[in-house]
Design an enzyme around this catalytic site. Structure first.
Site: not given
Ligand code: SF4
Length: 346
Positions: A92, A105, A112, A116, A119, A337
């Site tokens: 995206e 963005c 990923c 995190c 996220c 975000c």
């Molecule tokens: Fe990866 Fe999401 Fe952490 Fe960014 S915020 S490093 S996209 S897990």
């Protein structure tokens, strides 16, 4: 066999490719301009090339953009694109309207690996790195969409803040940054490009030396313990080590490092956390972007109380920090975000 996708070539590589076809370097410049400035995908439209050159290019190469599978427009004008890549992967990218321009963005990885906890992308796990052509292709697609929708505002700023950790895909990031910088091509001012990272220490210095972008660090925690709780993998690098590295980071004139701080209700939003943050940032030229967390289905965090957000910001400002509260845009279409999950069902 799949033909070479010219979006994957740097300008010198395109020059070599054209030389192999018997064409002079200025021809490669013309092709580069057609691809990146004019957004042409059909060699027949490259009218300043000879018929022969066009035919040879058609035989050996292609210009393949990411496919727009969906474009969702939010009530506030934010546009989220779901893009399909050659191998069927989905990513995206988001266009965010500002007062007099758009900011885009960009994603750099499919999924990923960092996971995190706040996220949505992190919940997907990691599939693969994006190529430089795929990264820059996001811009071609968005620019075309703006043209087609006769948007008066121009796309002017870029943030590498979408899906993925850009510094874990450094080679493609570097190639993309060079591509952005070409005045015959996409031609974005380096001052309008920001690379956002959780802080991959072995790559930070190299990014700084390129001097092709500003730096934003997704910090989100004022101390090691909270960082471990919310960003367990990123926190494998101790915060103290990250701050040492950032103190050495070569920032350009009149610039500072932006620290992103996502306020999570009841986790990191106390005034004491703000004071800790001030101590942590004492050795770097910092500005702080506060973001109030958007609740995301399936994730165990709360939106912070607005009064807490204000109090947090006031503590920082009282100490002379530039601390802006970023308005979260596009949350109704999950473009804000930490909400990018490339879910075609949305
Ligand atoms: Fe990866 Fe999401 Fe952490 Fe960014 S915020 S490093 S996209 S897990």
């Amino acid at each position: 066999m799949m033909k070479s996708n010219l979006l994957e070539f740097t300008q010198p590589e395109l020059t070599d490719f054209m030389a192999d076809l018997g064409e002079k370097p200025f021809r490669a410049k013309q092709v580069w301009q057609w691809i990146w400035q004019k957004g042409v995908v059909d060699f027949e439209a490259m009218t300043n090339l000879s018929k022969d050159a066009r035919a040879q290019l058609s035989d050996t190469a292609e210009i393949r953009w990411p496919m727009v599978e969906k474009a969702l427009v939010s009530a506030d004008g934010t546009v989220k694109f779901l893009l399909g890549l050659d191998d069927g992967s989905k990513v995206e990218t988001v266009l965010i309207p500002e007062k007099d321009h758009f900011t885009q963005c960009l994603s750099t990885q499919v999924g990923c690996a960092l996971g995190c906890r706040f996220c949505s992308t992190g919940t997907l796990g990691f599939t693969r790195n994006m190529t430089s052509g795929e990264i820059l292709g996001q811009i071609l697609v968005a620019r075309r969409w703006l043209e087609e929708h006769e948007e008066p505002l121009r796309l002017r700023n870029l943030v590498f803040m979408g899906m993925g950790e850009p510094l874990l895909n450094f080679e493609a990031l570097e190639r993309s940054l060079h591509g952005l910088n070409s005045d015959l091509g996409l031609d974005f001012s380096t001052r309008r490009i920001t690379v956002s990272t959780v802080g991959i220490v072995p790559k930070l210095q190299a990014l700084g030396e390129l001097a092709l972008s500003s730096l934003a660090v997704s910090l989100h925690a004022p101390n090691q313990a909270i960082r471990e709780q919310i960003m367990p993998k990123a926190a494998r690098t101790p915060l103290a080590e990250l701050m040492d590295e950032l103190a050495r980071y070569p920032i350009r004139n009149r610039e500072s490092i932006t620290f992103e701080y996502l306020l999570l209700g009841g986790i990191n939003d106390e005034p004491e956390h703000a004071r800790e943050l001030i101590r942590l940032l004492s050795r770097v030229k910092a500005k702080i972007n506060l973001i109030a967390y958007n609740a995301s289905p399936g994730l165990p965090f709360k939106r912070p109380d607005p009064a807490r957000v204000e109090a947090f910001q006031n503590v920082l400002r009282a100490k002379g920090f530039t601390a802006t509260l970023r308005k979260s845009k596009g949350s109704d279409i999950k473009a804000a975000c930490g909400q990018l999950a490339a879910n075609p069902e949305e």
